[in-house]
Design an enzyme around this catalytic site. Structure first.
Site, PDB file in Angstrom:
ATOM      1  N   GLU A 280       0.824  -1.219   0.000  1.00 53.86           N
ATOM      2  CA  GLU A 280       0.000   0.000   0.000  1.00 53.86           C
ATOM      3  C   GLU A 280       0.856   1.266   0.000  1.00 53.86           C
ATOM      4  OE1 GLU A 280      -1.866  -0.709   3.744  1.00 53.86           O
ATOM      5  OE2 GLU A 280      -3.383  -2.021   2.919  1.00 53.86           O
ATOM      6  N   GLY A 282       1.935   5.018  -0.462  1.00 54.69           N
ATOM      7  CA  GLY A 282       1.272   6.319  -0.610  1.00 54.69           C
ATOM      8  C   GLY A 282       2.318   7.347  -0.984  1.00 54.69           C
ATOM      9  N   ARG A 319       3.918  19.566   7.538  1.00 58.07           N
ATOM     10  CA  ARG A 319       4.918  18.536   7.876  1.00 58.07           C
ATOM     11  C   ARG A 319       6.148  19.078   8.601  1.00 58.07           C
ATOM     12  NH1 ARG A 319       7.240  15.519   4.929  1.00 58.07           N
ATOM     13  NH2 ARG A 319       6.953  13.625   6.141  1.00 58.07           N
ATOM     14  N   TYR A 323       6.436  17.269  12.037  1.00 59.43           N
ATOM     15  CA  TYR A 323       7.444  16.198  12.100  1.00 59.43           C
ATOM     16  C   TYR A 323       8.875  16.704  11.994  1.00 59.43           C
ATOM     17  CZ  TYR A 323       3.261  13.904  10.146  1.00 59.43           C
ATOM     18  OH  TYR A 323       1.989  13.490   9.884  1.00 59.43           O
ATOM     19  N   CYS A 350      -0.363  32.705  11.789  1.00 54.23           N
ATOM     20  CA  CYS A 350      -0.068  33.281  13.105  1.00 54.23           C
ATOM     21  C   CYS A 350       0.404  32.194  14.043  1.00 54.23           C
ATOM     22  CB  CYS A 350      -1.308  33.949  13.666  1.00 54.23           C
ATOM     23  SG  CYS A 350      -1.602  35.489  12.844  1.00 54.23           S
TER      24      CYS A 350
HETATM   25  N1  LLP Z   1      -1.069   1.672   4.729  1.00 59.20           N
HETATM   26  C1  LLP Z   1      -1.359   1.982   6.006  1.00 59.20           C
HETATM   27  C2  LLP Z   1      -2.127   1.055   6.821  1.00 59.20           C
HETATM   28  C3  LLP Z   1      -0.937   3.208   6.534  1.00 59.20           C
HETATM   29  O1  LLP Z   1      -1.217   3.520   7.800  1.00 59.20           O
HETATM   30  C4  LLP Z   1      -0.221   4.115   5.714  1.00 59.20           C
HETATM   31  C5  LLP Z   1       0.206   5.409   6.213  1.00 59.20           C
HETATM   32  C6  LLP Z   1       0.061   3.732   4.381  1.00 59.20           C
HETATM   33  C7  LLP Z   1      -0.372   2.499   3.924  1.00 59.20           C
HETATM   34  C8  LLP Z   1       0.829   4.615   3.447  1.00 59.20           C
HETATM   35  O2  LLP Z   1       2.098   4.861   3.936  1.00 59.20           O
HETATM   36  P1  LLP Z   1       3.184   5.626   3.031  1.00 59.20           P
HETATM   37  O3  LLP Z   1       3.534   4.690   1.893  1.00 59.20           O
HETATM   38  O4  LLP Z   1       2.573   6.856   2.537  1.00 59.20           O
HETATM   39  O5  LLP Z   1       4.312   5.851   3.953  1.00 59.20           O
HETATM   40  N2  LLP Z   1       1.288  12.146   7.577  1.00 59.20           N
HETATM   41  C9  LLP Z   1       2.558  11.469   7.687  1.00 59.20           C
HETATM   42  C10 LLP Z   1       2.484  10.051   7.161  1.00 59.20           C
HETATM   43  C11 LLP Z   1       1.455   9.218   7.883  1.00 59.20           C
HETATM   44  C12 LLP Z   1       1.331   7.840   7.304  1.00 59.20           C
HETATM   45  C13 LLP Z   1       0.207   7.103   7.945  1.00 59.20           C
HETATM   46  N3  LLP Z   1      -0.043   5.824   7.380  1.00 59.20           N
HETATM   47  C14 LLP Z   1       3.616  12.269   6.944  1.00 59.20           C
HETATM   48  O6  LLP Z   1       3.299  13.319   6.411  1.00 59.20           O
HETATM   49  O7  LLP Z   1       4.787  11.897   6.936  1.00 59.20           O
END
Ligand code: LLP
Length: 426
Positions: A280, A282, A319, A323, A350
């Site tokens: 998965e 993202g 971000r 983070y 602000c």
């Molecule tokens: N699958 C599950 C169950 C997840 O919880 C996530 C991300 C993904 C796939 C996708 O992960 P990726 O390939 O994008 O790393 N907002 C944070 C990232 C939070 C990710 C949460 N879960 C940031 O901006 O770094």
């Protein structure tokens, strides 16, 4: 080199004057290529495979169409992401529904729409899924989320698999997972398909994935001996993107082949019946394809710093504040000018923490200059807010020298569209 940055043959200044700033610009080609790279690399002669794009990283109708056309599936984590997929006409059998606290209404909607799988987070949710499926007279395909207890080396807010994580059932609570699998397998309204894990986000190396595959394979082997067969193993996302110099994620093709090879080794060694492997991604699909264009406003010298202020900030990219994320940037209309000034790029919210880049070298900038911040394609727009009533930015896809606006800039009126003064009958 020209003084003006171009993205896929489109000049940044023309994009900014046509669509305004802040503007998030995606190379459509880069999005398509990355989806295609995942799709073609995540293949194995002995397994069915599926690449599921995690829509939380960036979602809009045009993006969902690219995902659909690439033949990938879609990970949604809320009724909203589910409804967006439905609205975009995304094939529901390719949707997997995630989340640690799905409401009964969300589950019902998912089952009504016919999602491919529900990733069940905990035993109480399993009961809800069964109830909803029974009410609707359908069969829910269930994958159980197991927290494998692998700690990937990443920011603590985006680690999702440490032992006290809120996601899934711990691998150490074996009996709970086995009982869930048994219930799903024996229910008339559910089918137990398999096990899901996700070890975190922005993971550079392959080692945490290999460790996780080994760990979960042992677990699956016990589950198969004691309860029932496991058809599907969903390994989640987390693959890193390169934000700043020196960050070098492994090529997608290496990551994919090494993961699948390890799955196969485990399948053989332990005699598992697993038939299908899913991932998965993202961030790694969308991050590097995106660039945010800002217009520079004022600059300001303080005792120890020089600030360059831009017309967005934590409202379109939280971000750095959340983070400590790092970004690279260029003066998009002064690409050849010497980088003579050490500056801090700050937004207009602000909030003192509204910093986009703590320290970078840039040419001397004037009001009206353009700043391009790179690798903003993931978790930027999707985590954007109306803080200080800043409108959400516009988003454009560019390809072959042409641009199309895929999300319009939010008009001010939109921000009070839901304001009301209605008597509530209680
Ligand atoms: N699958 C599950 C169950 C997840 O919880 C996530 C991300 C993904 C796939 C996708 O992960 P990726 O390939 O994008 O790393 N907002 C944070 C990232 C939070 C990710 C949460 N879960 C940031 O901006 O770094």
């Amino acid at each position: 080199m020209d003084d003006i940055l171009t993205i896929e043959g489109v000049a940044a200044d023309r994009l900014a004057s046509a669509l305004g700033t802040p503007l998030i610009v995606y190379s459509e080609r880069a999005l398509e290529d990355r989806l295609c790279e995942f799709k073609s690399s995540f293949r194995h002669a002995e397994f069915d495979t599926q690449v599921i794009y995690a829509s939380k990283a960036f979602s809009c109708t045009a993006m969902l169409k690219l995902v659909e056309n690439a033949g990938c599936g879609l990970d949604v984590v809320s009724g909203g992401e589910l409804a967006a997929a439905d609205n975009a006409g995304f094939p529901m059998d390719r949707v997997v529904f995630h989340g640690n606290n799905k409401t009964p209404d969300e589950l019902r909607l998912a089952l009504k729409l016919g999602v491919g799988s529900i990733i069940v987070d905990n035993p109480i949710e399993l009961t809800e899924v069964e109830r909803a499926a029974a009410d609707l007279g359908v069969c829910a395909h269930v994958i159980i989320r197991v927290n494998p207890g692998i700690e990937a080396d990443t920011h603590k807010y985006i680690i999702t698999a440490n032992i006290d994580s809120k996601f899934g059932v711990s691998i150490y609570e074996r009996d709970t997972v086995f009982e869930m699998a048994r219930r799903a397998e024996n229910s008339r309204h559910m089918r137990f398909d398999g096990i899901h894990i996700h070890i975190g986000s922005q993971i550079f190396g392959i080692d945490p994935y290999i460790a996780a595959v080994r760990e979960i394979s042992e677990f699956v082997s016990e589950l198969e001996k004691e309860v029932c067969g496991v058809k599907v193993l969903d390994l989640g996302g987390g693959f890193a993107a390169a934000y700043v110099d020196g960050e070098t994620p492994l090529p997608v093709s290496d990551v994919c082949s090494q993961i699948l090879d390890e799955c196969y080794r485990q399948k053989k060694a332990l005699g598992l019946s697993v038939e299908k492997i899913m991932i998965e991604p993202g961030r790694s699909v969308v991050a590097e394809a995106g660039t945010t264009l800002y217009t520079v406003g004022y600059t300001k010298k303080t005792a120890n710093k020089k600030y360059v202020f831009v017309d967005g900030g934590m409202s379109d990219n939280i971000r750095p504040a959340l983070y400590g994320a790092k970004y690279r940037c260029d003066a998009a209309n002064k690409m050849n000018a010497p980088r003579s000034e050490k500056v801090c790029v700050a937004g207009k919210c602000c909030e003192s923490g509204d910093i986009i880049i703590e320290q970078t070298l840039l040419p001397k900038l004037e009001p009206g200059d353009l700043l391009a911040v790179y690798t903003t394609g993931a978790y930027g727009y999707s985590m954007a807010s109306n803080y200080n009533r800043l409108p959400l930015p516009a988003v454009a896809f560019v390809k072959d020298g042409k641009a199309r606006c895929v999300i319009k800039r939010q008009p001010y009126e939109d921000m009070w569209r839901l304001d009301a003064d209605l008597t509530v009958d209680i």
